[in-house]
Motif scaffolding. Structure first.
Motif, PDB file in Angstrom:
ATOM      1  N   PRO A 241       0.805  -1.229   0.000  1.00 42.39           N
ATOM      2  CA  PRO A 241       0.000   0.000   0.000  1.00 42.39           C
ATOM      3  C   PRO A 241       0.837   1.279   0.000  1.00 42.39           C
ATOM      4  N   ILE A 242       0.169   2.361  -0.409  1.00 40.71           N
ATOM      5  CA  ILE A 242       0.682   3.716  -0.202  1.00 40.71           C
ATOM      6  C   ILE A 242      -0.015   4.220   1.056  1.00 40.71           C
ATOM      7  N   PHE A 243       0.697   4.933   1.903  1.00 43.17           N
ATOM      8  CA  PHE A 243       0.067   5.538   3.073  1.00 43.17           C
ATOM      9  C   PHE A 243       0.061   7.059   2.922  1.00 43.17           C
ATOM     10  N   ILE A 327       9.195   9.395   0.138  1.00 47.19           N
ATOM     11  CA  ILE A 327       8.057  10.248   0.523  1.00 47.19           C
ATOM     12  C   ILE A 327       7.750  11.256  -0.589  1.00 47.19           C
ATOM     13  N   ASP A 328       6.467  11.372  -0.915  1.00 47.69           N
ATOM     14  CA  ASP A 328       6.036  12.510  -1.718  1.00 47.69           C
ATOM     15  C   ASP A 328       5.165  13.372  -0.806  1.00 47.69           C
ATOM     16  N   SER A 329       4.869  14.589  -1.210  1.00 52.06           N
ATOM     17  CA  SER A 329       4.077  15.443  -0.332  1.00 52.06           C
ATOM     18  C   SER A 329       3.185  16.389  -1.127  1.00 52.06           C
ATOM     19  N   TYR A 330       1.973  16.575  -0.618  1.00 50.22           N
ATOM     20  CA  TYR A 330       1.045  17.558  -1.182  1.00 50.22           C
ATOM     21  C   TYR A 330       0.436  18.345  -0.030  1.00 50.22           C
ATOM     22  N   GLN A 367      -2.909  10.249  -6.774  1.00 46.73           N
ATOM     23  CA  GLN A 367      -3.528   9.307  -7.707  1.00 46.73           C
ATOM     24  C   GLN A 367      -3.749   9.955  -9.076  1.00 46.73           C
ATOM     25  N   GLN A 368      -4.106  11.233  -9.085  1.00 37.52           N
ATOM     26  CA  GLN A 368      -4.291  11.925 -10.362  1.00 37.52           C
ATOM     27  C   GLN A 368      -2.975  11.992 -11.138  1.00 37.52           C
ATOM     28  N   ALA A 369      -1.877  12.154 -10.412  1.00 37.47           N
ATOM     29  CA  ALA A 369      -0.577  12.274 -11.075  1.00 37.47           C
ATOM     30  C   ALA A 369       0.010  10.924 -11.471  1.00 37.47           C
ATOM     31  N   HIS A 370      -0.387   9.843 -10.779  1.00 40.01           N
ATOM     32  CA  HIS A 370       0.277   8.554 -10.984  1.00 40.01           C
ATOM     33  C   HIS A 370      -0.651   7.431 -11.412  1.00 40.01           C
ATOM     34  N   GLN A 374      -3.443   2.060  -5.459  1.00 43.55           N
ATOM     35  CA  GLN A 374      -4.273   1.789  -4.289  1.00 43.55           C
ATOM     36  C   GLN A 374      -3.565   2.196  -2.999  1.00 43.55           C
ATOM     37  N   GLY A 375      -4.288   2.881  -2.142  1.00 45.66           N
ATOM     38  CA  GLY A 375      -3.636   3.364  -0.935  1.00 45.66           C
ATOM     39  C   GLY A 375      -4.560   3.523   0.255  1.00 45.66           C
ATOM     40  N   ILE A 376      -3.925   3.781   1.381  1.00 41.84           N
ATOM     41  CA  ILE A 376      -4.609   3.893   2.665  1.00 41.84           C
ATOM     42  C   ILE A 376      -4.457   5.321   3.182  1.00 41.84           C
TER      43      ILE A 376
END
Ligand SMILES: *Cc1c(COP(=O)(O)O)cnc(C)c1O
Length: 435
Positions: A241-243, A327-330, A367-370, A374-376
Motif C-alpha cells: 500500500p501507499i500511506f 516520501i512525496d508530499s502535497y 492518484q491523479q498524477a500517478h 491503491q492506498g490507505i
C-alpha cells in the motif's frame, strides 16, 4: 538498545532514561543507534498474532533490558485494548481508522504506551513523578486519559481558557484524581512559555521528578509503528500500500518510515499537509524553510517547524534524493479540505474529520498524477471532535455517540490561573507540594 542525541552523539540513554527524560539534556531528540531488521518470517507471522503480540514484537528490541518480557506484554495488552480497522471507501482508497481509542484521536496509542512505561519505571523511583504538559487541545486529552489511575504518577496540564472545544475541555477537566487541569487565562503560547520556565525552576523540582510527555518522547514516537503493521495485516491487495499521513510534527509519518526500514512493505508515503507546508516545499524544492504556524481547520497540524524532521534526515543520512524516493508530499488549503469532506460524504457516505480529509485530498492529488494506485489514508481523528467544521462541510448534523454524551456530562474540575509564572507556581505548589 542505546539512544543518542541528534544534537551531540555523546549524550546517550537506554530506553528507561530516554523515556523518563523525554529530551536529551543537550536539548536534542533521542534516536535509536540501530533500526532492527524484521525477518521475513516475522512479517508473515504478524497476521496470525494478536494486537498485543504484534506490539510486543515491534517494541521488544527498543525496550532492551529495561523491562521483562512479561511486563512489556502486559503493557501492550493495556495499550492496545481497542480496534484499528481499515475500511474500504472506494476502488482505490482505504481508511485506517485510528480514532477508536478513549479520546477519539490517534495520539491515544502513544500516550497509553508512554503512561504505562512511566508507571512501571516510577515503581523504582525514590521521588514522586509529576508529568507537566501544555496543550492546545488534543495532546492533553490523550495524556490525561492515558495517565488517569496510573499509580505513582501525577499529571498537571495547562490549557488556554476558552480556546479548546467543549469535547476537548471535558477530556482535560472531567477526570480528577491524579489529573490536575490548570485553565490559563491566555493562549497556547503562554501555556508553553510557563511550562518551559517551570522546567528551569529548582523549587518545583524539590523532591519530585518533573517530566514531560510530549510527542518527541521515544515511547510515543516509536510505538506508532504498530499502526502500520496492523494496517498491513488487514491489507489483502497484491501490491504494497501507499500511506497518506496527515502530518504536523511528523512523529506519525516518521514512525511509519522506521517500520518500513525494518522491512514492512510500503510502496510510498505521502506527507499530507495543510497551509503549514514547510515539508512539502522541502520535498519539491530541496529547501527546508521553517516558518511560524498558520491557523487552519485541521489545527493539530498547524506546525511551521516540524520537530521530527531532524529524525527523518537522520534516517536517510540527510539525502534529499533518498527522502524524495520514499516520501512525496502535497498540501491542501482549507477550501480544498472542505471540498474533499463534502465529496467523500456525498459519494461514499463516509464522514472524514478535517485532518483525515487532508490525507484524502493529498492521496487524490497523488492518484491523479500517478494513475490508479491503491492506498490507505491514515484517519487520525473522529469527526465528532470537530463538529462545527464537519457539519458545515457535509451539510448535515453529526449524531452524538454515547461516548460523547458521557463525556459532556462529566463535571468540569479545573483551577483558573492568570497567565503569568507566579500564578502557575502558587497553584502548582498547592496541588503538588502541599498535598
Ligand atoms: C497530532 C495530530 C496530527 C499530526 O500528527 P504528527 O505526528 O504531529 O505529524 C494529525 N491529526 C490529528 C488529529 C492529530 O491530533
Amino acid at each position: 538498545m542505546k539512544y543518542y542525541s541528534l544534537n551531540d552523539r555523546r549524550f546517550t540513554a537506554d530506553f528507561r532514561k530516554a523515556t523518563l527524560e523525554g529530551q536529551s539534556p543537550d536539548g536534542g531528540l533521542y534516536f535509536p543507534e540501530t533500526i532492527p531488521a524484521w525477518p521475513k518470517a516475522l512479517i508473515e507471522a504478524f497476521s496470525k498474532m494478536s494486537q498485543a503480540e504484534i506490539g510486543f514484537e515491534i517494541m521488544r528490541p527498543y525496550v532492551g533490558n529495561c523491562m521483562s518480557d512479561a511486563v512489556l506484554l502486559e503493557i501492550m495488552k493495556e495499550t492496545l485494548n481497542f480496534e484499528f480497522p481499515i475500511k474500504r471507501l472506494n476502488e482505490e482508497t482505504w481508511s485506517l481508522e485510528l480514532f477508536h481509542g478513549p479520546t477519539l484521536a490517534f495520539k491515544d496509542l502513544g500516550a497509553r504506551f508512554l503512561s504505562r512505561c512511566m508507571g512501571h519505571f516510577a515503581r523504582n523511583l525514590n521521588e514522586r513523578m509529576v508529568v507537566l504538559v501544555a496543550t492546545s487541545g488534543d495532546t492533553g486529552g490523550a495524556v490525561a486519559d492515558a495517565f488517569h489511575h496510573i499509580e505513582g504518577t501525577e499529571v498537571v496540564i495547562l490549557y488556554p481558557s476558552r480556546k479548546v472545544s467543549p469535547v476537548q475541555e471535558k477530556q482535560l477537566t472531567g477526570l480528577g484524581g491524579n489529573i490536575c487541569a490548570l485553565e490559563v487565562e491566555g493562549d497556547f503560547d503562554d501555556c508553553q512559555h510557563i511550562v518551559k520556565q517551570a522546567f528551569q525552576d529548582k523549587d518545583l523540582k524539590n523532591g519530585i521528578l518533573l517530566t514531560s510527555s510530549n510527542s518527541i518522547n521515544i515511547s510515543r514516537w516509536l510505538s506508532q509503528q504498530i499502526y502500520y503493521v496492523l494496517a498491513y495485516t488487514q491489507w489483502e491487495q497484491s501490491t504494497p500500500p501507499i500511506f497518506s499521513v496527515p502530518s504536523g510534527n511528523f512523529g506519525n509519518l516518521c514512525a511509519g518510515l522506521v517500520a518500513q526500514r525494518s522491512g514492512l512493505p510500503v510502496a510510498k508515503f505521502i506527507a499530507a499537509c495543510n497551509a503549514n507546508h514547510t515539508f512539502t516545499n522541502y520535498i519539491h524544492k530541496g529547501e527546508f524553510l521553517a516558518s511560524s504556524s498558520i491557523p487552519t481547520i485541521s489545527n493539530a497540524m498547524d506546525v511551521g517547524q516540524p520537530s521530527n524532521f531532524i529524525r527523518i534526515k537522520a534516517l536517510f543520512n540527510d539525502s534529499h534524493d533518498e527522502i524524495k524516493n520514499v516520501i512525496d508530499s502535497y498540501w491542501l488549503s482549507d477550501e480544498e479540505t472542505r471540498y474533499w469532506m463534502r465529496d467523500m460524504y456525498a459519494k461514499y457516505n463516509y464522514t472524514l474529520d478535517p485532518h483525515s480529509a487532508v490525507a484524502y485530498g493529498a492521496m487524490k492529488k497523488w492518484q491523479q498524477a500517478h494513475g490508479n494506485t491503491q492506498g490507505i489514508i491514515v484517519s487520525t481523528a473522529h469527526p465528532i471532535k470537530f463538529p462545527e467544521v464537519v457539519e458545515q462541510s457535509i451539510g448535515e448534523p453529526l449524531g452524538i455517540t454515547p461516548q460523547i454524551m458521557e463525556l459532556l456530562n462529566r463535571e468540569k474540575k479545573s483551577i483558573r490561573i492568570k497567565s503569568n509564572y507566579s500564578s502557575f507556581k502558587d497553584a502548582f505548589m498547592n496541588v503538588i507540594h502541599n498535598k
